[in-house]
Scaffold this active site. Structure first.
Site, PDB file in Angstrom:
ATOM      1  N   LYS A 218      -1.249 -11.678  23.296  1.00 28.99           N
ATOM      2  CA  LYS A 218      -1.705 -11.058  24.539  1.00 28.99           C
ATOM      3  C   LYS A 218      -1.826 -12.137  25.602  1.00 28.99           C
ATOM      4  O   LYS A 218      -2.680 -13.024  25.527  1.00 28.99           O
ATOM      5  CB  LYS A 218      -3.036 -10.346  24.356  1.00 28.99           C
ATOM      6  CG  LYS A 218      -3.374  -9.443  25.538  1.00 28.99           C
ATOM      7  CD  LYS A 218      -4.516  -8.497  25.226  1.00 28.99           C
ATOM      8  CE  LYS A 218      -4.701  -7.486  26.348  1.00 28.99           C
ATOM      9  NZ  LYS A 218      -5.781  -6.510  26.055  1.00 28.99           N
TER      10      LYS A 218
ATOM     11  N   GLU B 147       0.807  -1.229   0.000  1.00 28.81           N
ATOM     12  CA  GLU B 147       0.000   0.000   0.000  1.00 28.81           C
ATOM     13  C   GLU B 147       0.839   1.278   0.000  1.00 28.81           C
ATOM     14  O   GLU B 147       0.287   2.382  -0.131  1.00 28.81           O
ATOM     15  CB  GLU B 147      -0.915   0.013   1.229  1.00 28.81           C
ATOM     16  CG  GLU B 147      -2.033  -1.023   1.203  1.00 28.81           C
ATOM     17  CD  GLU B 147      -1.632  -2.381   1.780  1.00 28.81           C
ATOM     18  OE1 GLU B 147      -2.528  -3.193   2.066  1.00 28.81           O
ATOM     19  OE2 GLU B 147      -0.413  -2.619   1.939  1.00 28.81           O
TER      20      GLU B 147
END
Length: 542
Positions: free
Chosen positions: A436, A326
Site C-alpha cells: 500500500k 485448506e
C-alpha cells in the site's frame, strides 16, 4: 438411490479391476522400479494387514516422511482405505515445526524414506506418541540405529497376506491430515475426509485438463504436501501410467523421465518449470518433449514469459492452477475458453497466466474491506472467499485459528484477487504481501511477473518496505541469469518496466541477489526477504 459411501477404496478397486496390467514407474534409491496396478493392489493389502499386526487401530494416525515414490503411493491407499488416517509430514519443515506437527497429530507409526531416516532418528526422543518406525528402503539391511521397534518396509509386508477386506464406514471419516507450510506461525492441521477427496478427484478429471488411461502422469508436486494436488488418486482412478520421480529429483532427472517414459502430463511449481527450461536450453536436442499433452503450474504466480517460452521453445502447453492446503487443494484452473482460440499469442499467454476459472462444485465471493462484493471488471480488488465440499470447515484442534478463518461460513483464503467479465480470477497478492503506497495498492505478483519478462532475469521477488511519506514502497529483489550478471543494471530493469506498469509502481530500488529464498514447498519466501532487509542482510550479489 443407494446409500453408498464415497470412499477412496473405490479408486483402488477400479484400478485393480479394470487396469491391472498398467504400469507404475518409480525412481527408487537403487534405480528404476516398475510394477503394475495388480502388484500395487496386493502390496497395499499386505501393508493394511501389517498395520493391523502393529496394533494400529481405526482412526489412529500413521505418518509418512517420504518423497514421491511407489511405497508412498501404497501408504496413500493402505492407510485411509483401512480406516486409519495418513499424516503426510512435510519433510522441509524446520525441526521445531516437525516436532509440533507430529506431536499435534499424535502419530503412532512413522514410515520414513531411507535417506531421511537421520532426521527422524534425531527427532525421535521428542516424539512420545510414535511407538514404531518403518524405514522405506530397497536395500537388504536397515541403517544402524539405537531406536527400538524399527522395521524395514519390505520385511514388514513380506510375510503378510495379499488379500484384505477393506471395511465400509462413513464417507465423512478422515482419510488424510496435512499441515500448512507455516508462512506465519506454527503449521495448522487440515483434515481431509474420504468424501472431500473423492469429490475433489472427480472434479479434477473433468474437461480438457482431465487425465485418462492413455496418459502417462508424473507428479512433481510433493506427496508430502496437499496430497500431491490429488494426482495419486486421480491418476489411479483412470488407470493412467504413473511415474514417480523419487528422492531429490534434479532437472536432469525430470527431463530424462519425461523423455524415456513418454510423460504426457505433469504438475509442479514455477521454480521447477524454470529449472527444466534452463536445463533443456543448456542441453539442446537432447530431449523429446513431443509426448507432453500439457503441464500444470501452481503454488505461486506463473510469469507470462514462462508460458510463452514453453510454447515457443518446447512446443508445450503450460497452464496455471490455484489451491491451498485448506482446499484439498485445487480450486481454480486456467483452462482456455473457446473464444480465446482466436486471440493473438501475446494476449492468449497473458490470459492463461491468470489464476483461472473456479472448478465445478465450488462457490466464491470477492469482497472489499466492508464485506461487499467487488465488481467483476478485472480491476476492483477484494479478498477471495470460498466454500464447497472439499474446503475445510475447521483447523484440527485449533478453534482460535478456525474462528479467524471464516466469515459467515465462507473460508477466508487470505488472497487478494480480481474477477474479470469472463469469469477468470486473478490473484494479485496475499493480504500480507500487497503493498500500500500513498493509499493505492501495488500488486507484488504483477510487478514480479513484469520483471521476470526481462530476458536477463531468472527470478524476481518484490517486497514492501517502510517509507516515511508513502507508507510503503516496492523493493525488487532480482536474480540474474549467469549471462546477465555484471551486464544488467538497476537502471536497465527500471527502464524495462516503464511501459509495462504504472509509474508509481516502479520499485524504489533493485537489489541483485544470488537466490530468492524458498518456502518448504518451493514458493518465494517474502517473509524471509523482509527479515533479511530489516536485518540489513540484503546485499548486492555480483
Amino acid at each position: 438411490m443407494m446409500d453408498y459411501p464415497l470412499l477412496l477404496k473405490s479408486v483402488l478397486y477400479r484400478a485393480n479391476t479394470i487396469f491391472p496390467e498398467k504400469e507404475i514407474v518409480s525412481r527408487d534409491f537403487s534405480g528404476i522400479f516398475r510394477y503394475t496396478y495388480r502388484d500395487m493392489y496386493k502390496r497395499v493389502c499386505k501393508l493394511a494387514n501389517a498395520l493391523q499386526r502393529l496394533g494400529v487401530n481405526p482412526g489412529d494416525r500413521v505418518a509418512s516422511f517420504a518423497w514421491n515414490n511407489h511405497r508412498h503411493l501404497e501408504l496413500y491407499f493402505a492407510v485411509p482405505c483401512s480406516q486409519r488416517i495418513l499424516h503426510t509430514v512435510n519433510i522441509r519443515l524446520f525441526r521445531e515445526q516437525l516436532i509440533h506437527v507430529i506431536n499435534h497429530a499424535e502419530d503412532q507409526v512413522m514410515f520414513v524414506d531411507e535417506d531421511l531416516w537421520p532426521v527422524i532418528e534425531d527427532l525421535a526422543p521428542s516424539l512420545p506418541t510414535v511407538h514404531t518406525y518403518v524405514v522405506m528402503t530397497d536395500k537388504d539391511t536397515l541403517p544402524e540405529t539405537s531406536l527400538p521397534n524399527v522395521y524395514a518396509y519390505e520385511d514388514l509386508i513380506a510375510g503378510e497376506s495379499d488379500s484384505y477386506t477393506f471395511p465400509e464406514f462413513d464417507e465423512w471419516t478422515p482419510a488424510i491430515i496435512g499441515y500448512t507450510s507455516a508462512t506465519t506461525g506454527l503449521p495448522k492441521g487440515v483434515v481431509y475426509t474420504h468424501r472431500g477427496l473423492y469429490l475433489h478427484c472427480l472434479t479434477a478429471l473433468v474437461g480438457e485438463l482431465g487425465t485418462d488411461e492413455r496418459d502417462v502422469t508424473m507428479p512433481i508436486v510433493p506427496m508430502f504436501h496437499v496430497n500431491a494436488w490429488g494426482r495419486p488418486y486421480c491418476d489411479t482412478w483412470v488407470g493412467a501410467k504413473q511415474v514417480y520421480p523419487g528422492a531429490r529429483p534434479q532437472p536432469a532427472d525430470l527431463c530424462e523421465l519425461i523423455h524415456n517414459e513418454r510423460v504426457t502430463y505433469s504438475a509442479g511449481v514455477p521454480t521447477v518449470w524454470m529449472g527444466i527450461l534452463n536445463h533443456v536450453r543448456e542441453n539442446p536436442s537432447t530431449y523429446d518433449f513431443s509426448c507432453i499433452r500439457y503441464l500444470m503450474s501452481g503454488g505461486s504466480a506463473m510469469p507470462a514469459s514462462l508460458t510463452e517460452a514453453y510454447h515457443r521453445e518446447l512446443g508445450v502447453k503450460l497452464y496455471q492452477g490455484y489451491g491451498q492446503t485448506e482446499t484439498s487443494p485445487v480450486t481454480f484452473v486456467s483452462v482456455p475458453k473457446a473464444a480465446m482460440d482466436s486471440l493473438p499469442d501475446e494476449a492468449r499467454f497473458r490470459q492463461l497466466t491468470k489464476t483461472g476459472l473456479i472448478l465445478p462444485g465450488l462457490e466464491m465471493r470477492i469482497v472489499n474491506a466492508d464485506g461487499q462484493e467487488v465488481a467483476h471488471d478485472g480491476k476492483e480488488m477484494g479478498e477471495l472467499l470460498l466454500r464447497g465440499p472439499w474446503v475445510l470447515n475447521a483447523y484440527y484442534k485449533d478453534p482460535e485459528k478456525t474462528k479467524e478463518a471464516f466469515i459467515d461460513g465462507w473460508f477466508r483464503t487470505g488472497d487478494i484477487a480480481t474477477l474479470d467479465e469472463n469469469g477468470y480470477l486473478q490473484v494479485v497478492d496475499r493480504t500480507r504481501d500487497l503493498i500500500k503506497s500513498g493509499g493505492e495498492w501495488i500488486s507484488s505478483v504483477d510487478l514480479e511477473n513484469a520483471i521476470m519478462a526481462h530476458p536477463g532475469v531468472a527470478e524476481a521477488a518484490v517486497i514492501g518496505i517502510a517509507h516515511e511519506k508513502w507508507q510503503e514502497r516496492p523493493l525488487a529483489c532480482v536474480v540474474l541469469t549467469p549471462e546477465a550478471r555484471g551486464q544488467v543494471t538497476k537502471e536497465d530493469i527500471l527502464h524495462f518496466l516503464e511501459d509495462k506498469v504504472a509509474k508509481w509502481w516502479l520499485p524504489d530500488d533493485v537489489v541483485f541477489i544470488d537466490e530468492v529464498p524458498k518456502t518448504s514447498v518451493g514458493k518465494f519466501s517474502k517473509k524471509t526477504l523482509r527479515e533479511q532487509y530489516e536485518q540489513g542482510l540484503l546485499q548486492q550479489a555480483q
